[in-house]
Design an enzyme around this catalytic site. Structure first.
Site, short mmCIF file in Angstrom:
data_model
loop_
_atom_site.label_atom_id
_atom_site.label_comp_id
_atom_site.label_asym_id
_atom_site.label_seq_id
_atom_site.Cartn_x
_atom_site.Cartn_y
_atom_site.Cartn_z
N ASP A 1 0.83 -1.21 0.00
CA ASP A 1 0.00 0.00 0.00
C ASP A 1 0.87 1.26 0.00
OD1 ASP A 1 -2.17 -1.62 0.03
OD2 ASP A 1 -2.76 -1.21 2.09
N GLU B 1 -2.37 -2.64 -9.29
CA GLU B 1 -1.11 -1.91 -9.39
C GLU B 1 -1.01 -1.22 -10.75
OE1 GLU B 1 -1.34 -5.26 -9.30
OE2 GLU B 1 0.30 -6.24 -10.36
#
Ligand SMILES: [Mg+2]
Length: 458
Positions: free
Chosen positions: A192, A218
C-alpha cells in the site's frame, strides 16, 4: 448550537423588513449574511462570492422566486448550492413547483426562527454529505487520486474536447514491476505504501491538467490532453526515471523478529505503454486497450521502460506482411502528429522500434548502433566457444545480455532467436543449443553486416 464554520447565507427578498429580520436572527446563530433585493442581483452576486445556502423569496418584482431558482440551478457555479424558498403562501402547487425545480426546502412566512434554523442546518448537512459522497465515489481510497470510474469519465470528456479542437492527446498505462513480490516479501502494508508513493510521484511529475487515475490493483493511467507523442514519451520517461531512482521507505512486518516492525528502503520500477489517440471518435476504453498492448510489450521485453503504440503497430504490420519492409508512413498516416523519422536501411533492424527507444533521436540511435557493434559483433564466436566448452554460465550470460540489447536496438529477429536460446539455457535444453546457435549466428552476422554497411564502425 455551534456551527462547524461560518457559513455564508444569501438572502434574496424584495422586502427590507424581512431582510433585516433574517439578518438579525441568522447572525445571532453564527451565520454570515449578504442580502439582495431581487433575482437579477442575486445571480450577479453568486458569481462574485462563495455562498453555502440561499434563502429565496417566492414573490418578488422582476424575476420571480421560481424563475430565479431555475436560473440558479441552471448555472454551474450555483447549481449545487442548497436553496430554501420563503413564502407567505402555502399554495401546494407552488411548493411542488419549487421542489421540482431543485429547491431543498420550503418555509412559510412569518417564519419560526427555531424551525428555519433547523431546516438550514439540515440543508447544509445534506449538501456536505453529498459533496463528501461524491468525493468518495470519485477517489481511490488508498491513493487519493481518481478511481477508475472517475478517470474514465474525465478522460472521455477530455478526448471529446480534443477531438473537437483537433488537438492531439495521449493515453498511457503504467504497471509497477514485480509488485506482487513487494506484497509477498514485505506484506500488504508495504504494498500500500508503494502504491501511495507511486501515485504521489505521478501527481508531482505530470501536469496539473493531466488526468491521472488508479485503474486497477497496481495499474495506473494518465490522459495527457494537448500533447504529442514525442512529448508524452519524454514525460513518461521522466516519470520512469523518477521512480527508478526513488528509494521508497517501507515498514515491513517481520513476524520472526518478536513482531518488531522494520524500516527499510526498496526500489521499484515501472513499465509504461502509451498510445497517441488517432483521429475520429474514440473512447478511453479503446485507447487504454491499445496502451495496454504497448505496456504488455514493455513487460515482455525487460520491464522498466516506456514503449509506445508504434511498436505494436510495427509488429502487427510485420505479422501481416512477413517479408516486406515496414513503411512508417502507413503507421503515422492516421495520427495527428507526424514525426520526422528518416528511414535508414539497417538489415535485420526495425529502425522504427530502435529509434523510438531513444525518443526519436536519430544521432543518438546511430551512436548506440556503433556501440552495439563494437561490444557484440564477436558474440557469435564467443557463444560458439562457450557451447563447445560446455561453459553454460557464459552461454547464459552472453545470450541474456544479447537478448536485452538486441531488443533495445530493434534487432527483432535476432532478439527472438536469442530469447529462444536464453530460455533453452534456463531450462537446460542442451539438445536445442546447436540449432538455435546456428540461427542466432546467421542473424547476428546479418545485423552486424547491416550496421557495417550503413555506418562507419571501423
Ligand atoms: Mg416578496
Amino acid at each position: 448550537m455551534i456551527l462547524d464554520k461560518e457559513y455564508r447565507i444569501l438572502v434574496v427578498d424584495d422586502a427590507k423588513d424581512t431582510q433585516m429580520l433574517l439578518e438579525f436572527d441568522l447572525s445571532a446563530a453564527g451565520y454570515q449574511i449578504s442580502c439582495c433585493d431581487g433575482g437579477e442581483d442575486a445571480l450577479v452576486s453568486l458569481g462574485t462570492q462563495e455562498i453555502d445556502l440561499i434563502l429565496l423569496d417566492m414573490y418578488m418584482p422582476g424575476l420571480s422566486g421560481l424563475e430565479t431558482l431555475a436560473k440558479i440551478k441552471a448555472q454551474v457555479i450555483s447549481a449545487e448550492i442548497p436553496v430554501i424558498m420563503l413564502s407567505a403562501s402555502t399554495d401546494e402547487d407552488e411548493v411542488v413547483a419549487a421542489l421540482e425545480l431543485g429547491a431543498g426546502d420550503y418555509v412559510t412566512k412569518p417564519y419560526v426562527t427555531k424551525v428555519l434554523l433547523a431546516r438550514m442546518r439540515t440543508a447544509i448537512r445534506l449538501m456536505e454529505k453529498t459533496a463528501q459522497l461524491e468525493y468518495l465515489a470519485k477517489t481511490d481510497f488508498l491513493t487519493g487520486i481518481n478511481n477508475r470510474g472517475s478517470f474514465f469519465e474525465l478522460s472521455n470528456h477530455a478526448i471529446s474536447l480534443a477531438s473537437r479542437a483537433g488537438q492531439s492527446l495521449v493515453v498511457a498505462m503504467f504497471d509497477i514491476d514485480f509488485f506482487k513480490q513487494v506484497n509477498d516479501n514485505y506484506g500488504h502494508d508495504a504494498g500500500d505504501q508503494v502504491l501511495r508513493v507511486f501515485s504521489q510521484g505521478m501527481t508531482e511529475v505530470f501536469r496539473g491538467y493531466d488526468i491521472i487515475g488508479r485503474v486497477g490493483g497496481e495499474e495506473f493511467a494518465v490522459c495527457l490532453p494537448n500533447t504529442n507523442r514525442k512529448n508524452a514519451n519524454i514525460a513518461c520517461e521522466r516519470f520512469r526515471y523518477y521512480m527508478e531512482q526513488l528509494s521508497v521507505g517501507i515498514i515491513t512486518n517481520n513476524n520472526n523478529n518478536n513482531n518488531n516492525n522494520n524500516k527499510r528502503n526498496i526500489n521499484i520500477t515501472v513499465s509504461i505503454g502509451l498510445v497517441l489517440a488517432p483521429k475520429g471518435p474514440l473512447t478511453i476504453d479503446e485507447l487504454l486497450k491499445q496502451a495496454d498492448r504497448a505496456l504488455y510489450y514493455a513487460k515482455e521485453h525487460g520491464r522498466n521502460q516506456v514503449v509506445d503504440d508504434r511498436i505494436v503497430a510495427t509488429i502487427d504490420e510485420r505479422d501481416k506482411t512477413v517479408a516486406s519492409p515496414i513503411n512508417t508512413d502507413d503507421i503515422d498516416k492516421n495520427n495527428h502528429f507526424q514525426e520526422n523519422i528518416i528511414m535508414a536501411n539497417y538489415d535485420g533492424i526495425d529502425f522504427d522500434i530502435g529509434i523510438s527507444n531513444v525518443l526519436g533521436d536519430e544521432a543518438l540511435f546511430k551512436e548506440i548502433l556503433v556501440m552495439f557493434y563494437q561490444d557484440h559483433h564477436l558474440d557469435g564466436d564467443k557463444l560458439q566457444r562457450a557451447i563447445k566448452q560446455q561453459d553454460f554460465d557464459s552461454v547464459k550470460h552472453l545470450a541474456h545480455t544479447l537478448k536485452g540489447v538486441a531488443c533495445s536496438v530493434g534487432a527483432m529477429d535476432l532478439f527472438e532467436v536469442t530469447k529462444a536460446l536464453d530460455i533453452a539455457v534456463n531450462y537446460d535444453k542442451k539438445e536445442d543449443f546447436d540449432s538455435l546457435f546456428s540461427q542466432l549466428s546467421s542473424q547476428i552476422n546479418r545485423v552486424m553486416k547491416g550496421i557495417e554497411l550503413a555506418l562507419d564502425v571501423s
